[in-house]
Design a protein around this motif. Structure first.
Motif, PDB file in Angstrom:
ATOM      1  N   SER A 250       0.875  -1.583  -0.058  1.00  0.00           N
ATOM      2  CA  SER A 250       0.332   0.089  -0.178  1.00  0.00           C
ATOM      3  C   SER A 250       0.939   0.954   0.079  1.00  0.00           C
ATOM      4  O   SER A 250       1.346   0.922   0.805  1.00  0.00           O
ATOM      5  CB  SER A 250      -0.957  -0.010   1.301  1.00  0.00           C
ATOM      6  OG  SER A 250      -1.997   1.313   1.045  1.00  0.00           O
ATOM      7  N   PHE A 251       0.160   2.425  -1.086  1.00  0.00           N
ATOM      8  CA  PHE A 251       0.792   3.309  -0.767  1.00  0.00           C
ATOM      9  C   PHE A 251      -0.234   4.672  -0.509  1.00  0.00           C
ATOM     10  O   PHE A 251      -1.163   4.583  -0.643  1.00  0.00           O
ATOM     11  CB  PHE A 251       1.798   4.063  -1.999  1.00  0.00           C
ATOM     12  CG  PHE A 251       2.477   2.122  -2.711  1.00  0.00           C
ATOM     13  CD1 PHE A 251       3.092   3.295  -2.663  1.00  0.00           C
ATOM     14  CD2 PHE A 251       2.494   1.627  -3.605  1.00  0.00           C
ATOM     15  CE1 PHE A 251       4.823   1.366  -3.352  1.00  0.00           C
ATOM     16  CE2 PHE A 251       2.890   0.927  -3.538  1.00  0.00           C
ATOM     17  CZ  PHE A 251       4.129   0.898  -3.849  1.00  0.00           C
ATOM     18  N   ILE A 252       0.412   5.515   0.606  1.00  0.00           N
ATOM     19  CA  ILE A 252       0.154   6.949   0.823  1.00  0.00           C
ATOM     20  C   ILE A 252       0.102   7.984  -0.480  1.00  0.00           C
ATOM     21  O   ILE A 252       1.225   8.450  -0.018  1.00  0.00           O
ATOM     22  CB  ILE A 252       0.461   7.032   2.773  1.00  0.00           C
ATOM     23  CG1 ILE A 252      -0.157   5.752   3.328  1.00  0.00           C
ATOM     24  CG2 ILE A 252      -0.911   8.521   2.401  1.00  0.00           C
ATOM     25  CD1 ILE A 252       0.633   6.386   4.500  1.00  0.00           C
ATOM     26  N   ILE A 253      -0.761   8.556  -0.929  1.00  0.00           N
ATOM     27  CA  ILE A 253      -0.901   9.571  -1.806  1.00  0.00           C
ATOM     28  C   ILE A 253      -0.914  10.782  -1.068  1.00  0.00           C
ATOM     29  O   ILE A 253      -1.961  10.968   0.114  1.00  0.00           O
ATOM     30  CB  ILE A 253      -1.409   9.692  -2.708  1.00  0.00           C
ATOM     31  CG1 ILE A 253      -1.863   8.250  -3.613  1.00  0.00           C
ATOM     32  CG2 ILE A 253      -1.390  10.735  -3.804  1.00  0.00           C
ATOM     33  CD1 ILE A 253      -0.252   8.156  -4.701  1.00  0.00           C
ATOM     34  N   LEU A 254      -0.036  11.852  -1.008  1.00  0.00           N
ATOM     35  CA  LEU A 254      -0.274  12.751  -0.284  1.00  0.00           C
ATOM     36  C   LEU A 254      -0.154  14.084  -1.356  1.00  0.00           C
ATOM     37  O   LEU A 254       0.454  14.642  -2.304  1.00  0.00           O
ATOM     38  CB  LEU A 254       1.019  13.419   0.323  1.00  0.00           C
ATOM     39  CG  LEU A 254       1.669  12.034   1.686  1.00  0.00           C
ATOM     40  CD1 LEU A 254       2.700  11.759   1.999  1.00  0.00           C
ATOM     41  CD2 LEU A 254       0.058  11.573   2.534  1.00  0.00           C
TER      42      LEU A 254
END
Length: 254
Positions: A250-254
């Motif tokens: 999973s990747f967090i998009i900021l």
């Protein structure tokens, strides 16, 4: 009745595999074509499939047993696919697959259905290069990756046109990369670039999931590009193996 005949034809493929493995005098090559899609920014993209043909190296054309009908491409994304055609071939080499479309194609946006005008060339048969050599008695499956996002073209008059962008995937010799982004609902394009600078793209679906399929074995860089002002995310050194799906998390998009 039509669906029953189609299901029975697929069951017969299994019997043919058994028969071919026990009777060397009858050459037979079971063949199946399945349909999948990369997610797109539409509610529905409906395509009218009327025929699937295979063309051998010698120019021989074989019409497969097809489940004709209208398919919403967006129901078959991120690893979901559906069987659309089967048969047992008497040719051992397949040069092309020809997908024949009808005229009843539509796209749905904001609850409104718009007709997708379809060029006559696509209706008469969209040719897809495959160049396959088949092995006797083995069920060979080809996946048609129909890119709904790239296939729908908005016209200057406010209408829409279907110009199919389709990639053929041979499952046995390719791999996949999957992952997820948060927050859920963020729209983004996912690009997998190989060490030889060949790129493959997909889109994140409404649940934040993505799957890039049909990747030749090798090492890849994944770039996830959301709409501005959000920033892209990159992950390198991803190893892809034939027949397997690499989960990069999973990747967090900021």
């Amino acid at each position: 009745m039509k669906k029953m005949k189609f299901i029975l034809s697929f069951i017969m493929l299994g019997l043919l595999i058994y028969s071919c493995n026990n009777d060397d005098t009858n050459a037979s090559y079971p063949y199946a074509v399945r349909l999948t899609d990369a997610p797109g920014p539409y509610e529905e993209v409906n395509v009218d499939i009327q025929g699937v043909e295979v063309i051998g190296d010698d120019g021989k054309i074989v019409a497969l047993n097809v489940e004709k009908g209208i398919y919403n491409l967006l129901e078959f994304s991120n690893g979901v696919d559906t069987l659309i055609a089967t048969d047992s071939l008497e040719i051992s080499s397949v040069k092309q697959i020809r997908l024949i479309l009808g005229a009843d194609n539509t796209v749905v946006l904001d609850g409104i259905s718009y007709p997708l005008s379809t060029p006559s060339a696509e209706q008469s048969g969209l040719k897809l290069q495959v160049n396959q050599t088949l092995q006797e008695g083995i069920l060979y499956t080809v996946l048609l990756d129909f890119d709904a996002n790239k296939s729908v073209v908005k016209l200057g008059n406010g209408g829409y046109q279907l110009k199919p962008v389709i990639r053929t995937i041979e499952k046995a010799i390719s791999g996949s990369i999957k992952g997820k982004i948060t927050p859920i609902g963020t729209m983004a394009v996912v690009e997998a670039t190989s060490s030889t600078a060949v790129s493959y793209t997909s889109n994140v679906n409404e649940n934040g999931d993505f799957l890039v399929m049909g990747l030749p074995p090798g090492t890849y860089t994944i770039t996830i590009t959301p709409a501005l002002p959000l920033l892209p995310v990159t992950k390198t050194e991803i190893v892809v193996t034939a027949g397997l799906t690499t989960d990069i998390g999973s990747f967090i998009i900021l």
